[in-house]
Design a protein around this motif. Structure first.
Motif, PDB file in Angstrom:
ATOM      1  N   ASP A 147       0.824  -1.199   0.000  1.00 58.35           N
ATOM      2  CA  ASP A 147       0.000   0.000   0.000  1.00 58.35           C
ATOM      3  C   ASP A 147       0.862   1.254   0.000  1.00 58.35           C
ATOM      4  O   ASP A 147       2.088   1.207   0.098  1.00 58.35           O
ATOM      5  CB  ASP A 147      -0.972  -0.004   1.182  1.00 58.35           C
ATOM      6  CG  ASP A 147      -0.262  -0.056   2.530  1.00 58.35           C
ATOM      7  OD1 ASP A 147       0.918   0.355   2.585  1.00 58.35           O
ATOM      8  OD2 ASP A 147      -0.883  -0.484   3.520  1.00 58.35           O
ATOM      9  N   GLU A 188       1.300   3.624   2.161  1.00 58.33           N
ATOM     10  CA  GLU A 188       2.053   3.890   3.390  1.00 58.33           C
ATOM     11  C   GLU A 188       3.350   3.108   3.420  1.00 58.33           C
ATOM     12  O   GLU A 188       4.407   3.627   3.791  1.00 58.33           O
ATOM     13  CB  GLU A 188       1.185   3.540   4.603  1.00 58.33           C
ATOM     14  CG  GLU A 188       1.835   3.922   5.923  1.00 58.33           C
ATOM     15  CD  GLU A 188       0.927   3.655   7.107  1.00 58.33           C
ATOM     16  OE1 GLU A 188       1.412   3.781   8.242  1.00 58.33           O
ATOM     17  OE2 GLU A 188      -0.249   3.320   6.884  1.00 58.33           O
ATOM     18  N   SER A 228      -1.861   9.648  -0.851  1.00 61.34           N
ATOM     19  CA  SER A 228      -2.469   8.792   0.171  1.00 61.34           C
ATOM     20  C   SER A 228      -3.441   9.571   1.044  1.00 61.34           C
ATOM     21  O   SER A 228      -4.559   9.119   1.325  1.00 61.34           O
ATOM     22  CB  SER A 228      -1.375   8.162   1.035  1.00 61.34           C
ATOM     23  OG  SER A 228      -1.925   7.389   2.072  1.00 61.34           O
ATOM     24  N   GLN A 229      -3.025  10.768   1.467  1.00 60.95           N
ATOM     25  CA  GLN A 229      -3.899  11.592   2.304  1.00 60.95           C
ATOM     26  C   GLN A 229      -5.136  12.039   1.534  1.00 60.95           C
ATOM     27  O   GLN A 229      -6.244  12.056   2.075  1.00 60.95           O
ATOM     28  CB  GLN A 229      -3.121  12.811   2.811  1.00 60.95           C
ATOM     29  CG  GLN A 229      -2.046  12.471   3.816  1.00 60.95           C
ATOM     30  CD  GLN A 229      -1.209  13.675   4.203  1.00 60.95           C
ATOM     31  OE1 GLN A 229      -1.229  14.700   3.535  1.00 60.95           O
ATOM     32  NE2 GLN A 229      -0.451  13.540   5.284  1.00 60.95           N
ATOM     33  N   ASP A 274      -6.494  10.466  -0.974  1.00 55.81           N
ATOM     34  CA  ASP A 274      -7.331   9.286  -1.182  1.00 55.81           C
ATOM     35  C   ASP A 274      -8.141   8.979   0.071  1.00 55.81           C
ATOM     36  O   ASP A 274      -9.334   8.664  -0.008  1.00 55.81           O
ATOM     37  CB  ASP A 274      -6.448   8.087  -1.557  1.00 55.81           C
ATOM     38  CG  ASP A 274      -7.266   6.851  -1.886  1.00 55.81           C
ATOM     39  OD1 ASP A 274      -8.091   6.906  -2.823  1.00 55.81           O
ATOM     40  OD2 ASP A 274      -7.086   5.818  -1.208  1.00 55.81           O
ATOM     41  N   ASN A 275      -7.504   9.100   1.235  1.00 50.29           N
ATOM     42  CA  ASN A 275      -8.209   8.856   2.495  1.00 50.29           C
ATOM     43  C   ASN A 275      -9.307   9.886   2.724  1.00 50.29           C
ATOM     44  O   ASN A 275     -10.399   9.555   3.204  1.00 50.29           O
ATOM     45  CB  ASN A 275      -7.226   8.872   3.665  1.00 50.29           C
ATOM     46  CG  ASN A 275      -6.330   7.650   3.686  1.00 50.29           C
ATOM     47  OD1 ASN A 275      -6.691   6.599   3.164  1.00 50.29           O
ATOM     48  ND2 ASN A 275      -5.155   7.786   4.269  1.00 50.29           N
ATOM     49  N   PHE A 276      -9.016  11.146   2.378  1.00 46.27           N
ATOM     50  CA  PHE A 276     -10.017  12.203   2.531  1.00 46.27           C
ATOM     51  C   PHE A 276     -11.229  11.918   1.638  1.00 46.27           C
ATOM     52  O   PHE A 276     -12.379  12.060   2.069  1.00 46.27           O
ATOM     53  CB  PHE A 276      -9.409  13.558   2.170  1.00 46.27           C
ATOM     54  CG  PHE A 276     -10.404  14.694   2.204  1.00 46.27           C
ATOM     55  CD1 PHE A 276     -10.803  15.248   3.409  1.00 46.27           C
ATOM     56  CD2 PHE A 276     -10.956  15.190   1.031  1.00 46.27           C
ATOM     57  CE1 PHE A 276     -11.734  16.279   3.450  1.00 46.27           C
ATOM     58  CE2 PHE A 276     -11.877  16.224   1.058  1.00 46.27           C
ATOM     59  CZ  PHE A 276     -12.265  16.765   2.266  1.00 46.27           C
ATOM     60  N   LYS A 318     -12.257   8.969   0.434  1.00 46.60           N
ATOM     61  CA  LYS A 318     -13.001   7.797   0.909  1.00 46.60           C
ATOM     62  C   LYS A 318     -13.847   8.139   2.140  1.00 46.60           C
ATOM     63  O   LYS A 318     -14.992   7.683   2.248  1.00 46.60           O
ATOM     64  CB  LYS A 318     -12.034   6.655   1.215  1.00 46.60           C
ATOM     65  CG  LYS A 318     -11.443   6.014  -0.032  1.00 46.60           C
ATOM     66  CD  LYS A 318     -10.474   4.898   0.310  1.00 46.60           C
ATOM     67  CE  LYS A 318      -9.914   4.252  -0.949  1.00 46.60           C
ATOM     68  NZ  LYS A 318      -8.905   3.209  -0.641  1.00 46.60           N
ATOM     69  N   ASN A 319     -13.286   8.915   3.050  1.00 43.76           N
ATOM     70  CA  ASN A 319     -14.045   9.309   4.243  1.00 43.76           C
ATOM     71  C   ASN A 319     -15.249  10.167   3.877  1.00 43.76           C
ATOM     72  O   ASN A 319     -16.348   9.991   4.421  1.00 43.76           O
ATOM     73  CB  ASN A 319     -13.140  10.064   5.215  1.00 43.76           C
ATOM     74  CG  ASN A 319     -12.105   9.177   5.877  1.00 43.76           C
ATOM     75  OD1 ASN A 319     -12.285   7.963   5.961  1.00 43.76           O
ATOM     76  ND2 ASN A 319     -11.008   9.764   6.328  1.00 43.76           N
ATOM     77  N   ASP A 349     -17.851   7.917   2.049  1.00 41.95           N
ATOM     78  CA  ASP A 349     -18.549   7.046   3.007  1.00 41.95           C
ATOM     79  C   ASP A 349     -19.559   7.837   3.835  1.00 41.95           C
ATOM     80  O   ASP A 349     -20.654   7.349   4.121  1.00 41.95           O
ATOM     81  CB  ASP A 349     -17.539   6.358   3.936  1.00 41.95           C
ATOM     82  CG  ASP A 349     -16.721   5.291   3.229  1.00 41.95           C
ATOM     83  OD1 ASP A 349     -17.131   4.865   2.125  1.00 41.95           O
ATOM     84  OD2 ASP A 349     -15.668   4.896   3.766  1.00 41.95           O
TER      85      ASP A 349
END
Length: 218
Positions: A2, A4, A50-51, A53-55, A57-58, A61
């Motif tokens: 991944d 990270e 990565s950050q 992408d996480n933002f 997805k959150n 969701d």
């Protein structure tokens, strides 16, 4: 591996290059320093992606959760009744899509707004492939009842919102909409629909098909 883990590996390599750099001649040292900079920059990009992408997805969701909650709060039978009220209203006024009571109904406007926000955040992702964008919009479509699809179509027609219509078409949100057929009475020119015991008589043969064809033609 991944993002990270990739980032951590790159940082470790960069650190080792810095140690090697300190023991080399000036020419070699400059080369290693440049290589170390490139790896550090790539590591930074991986961290940023990565950050981001996480933002995404959150946020996605959260919006899907809100969308599900709104759907659960709506009565499916009442939604179907409301749809037929809107369609009858359109034909009672000579196929005037700008008079539907849909405009002022906050109960459904909230759902339309969430759908738009979901489509917008997916579409605005610059580094996401078209395939993955379709995957996310597919999640939205999988939990969208047919009555709501028709209400969204009516809403997009009466609002004439170019951006909203563009997103609906780009991601084929209404492609799975199912036609609703009634019993046409040739003598009166009315089509009869029985919605859970509530009878609607609409002044058009195949009114839903006509609305769908109109949406596709503009």
């Amino acid at each position: 591996m991944d993002l990270e883990m990739i980032n951590l590996t790159l940082l470790n390599i960069s650190g080792m290059l810095e140690k090697i750099n300190s023991s080399l001649s000036d020419n070699k040292s400059n080369y290693i320093a440049f290589l170390s900079f490139i790896i550090a920059f790539i590591s930074f990009l991986y961290t940023w992606v990565s950050q981001k992408d996480n933002f995404f997805k959150n946020t996605f969701d959260t919006l899907i959760f809100q969308y599900r909650e709104e759907l659960l709060s709506l009565n499916k039978f009442q939604m179907e009744i409301f749809l037929f009220d809107c369609v009858k209203d359109v034909y009672d006024r000579g196929f005037n899509l700008n008079v539907s009571k849909l405009k002022n109904d906050n109960e459904y406007v909230r759902v339309f707004a969430i759908v738009y926000r979901i489509l917008k955040i997916v579409n605005d992702e610059k580094f996401m492939s078209s395939k993955n964008k379709r995957k996310y919009t597919g999640i939205l479509m999988d939990i969208m009842p047919n009555s709501l699809l028709w209400l969204i179509m009516l809403n997009s027609l009466q609002k004439n919102d170019v951006r909203y219509n563009f997103l609906l078409r780009k991601y084929d949100i209404l492609k799975s909409i199912k036609n609703i057929e009634g019993k046409f009475h040739y003598n009166s020119g009315l089509t009869e629909f029985n919605v859970g015991g509530v009878v609607y008589m609409i002044k058009k043969k195949e009114p839903f098909e006509e609305i769908s064809n109109h949406w596709e033609s503009i």
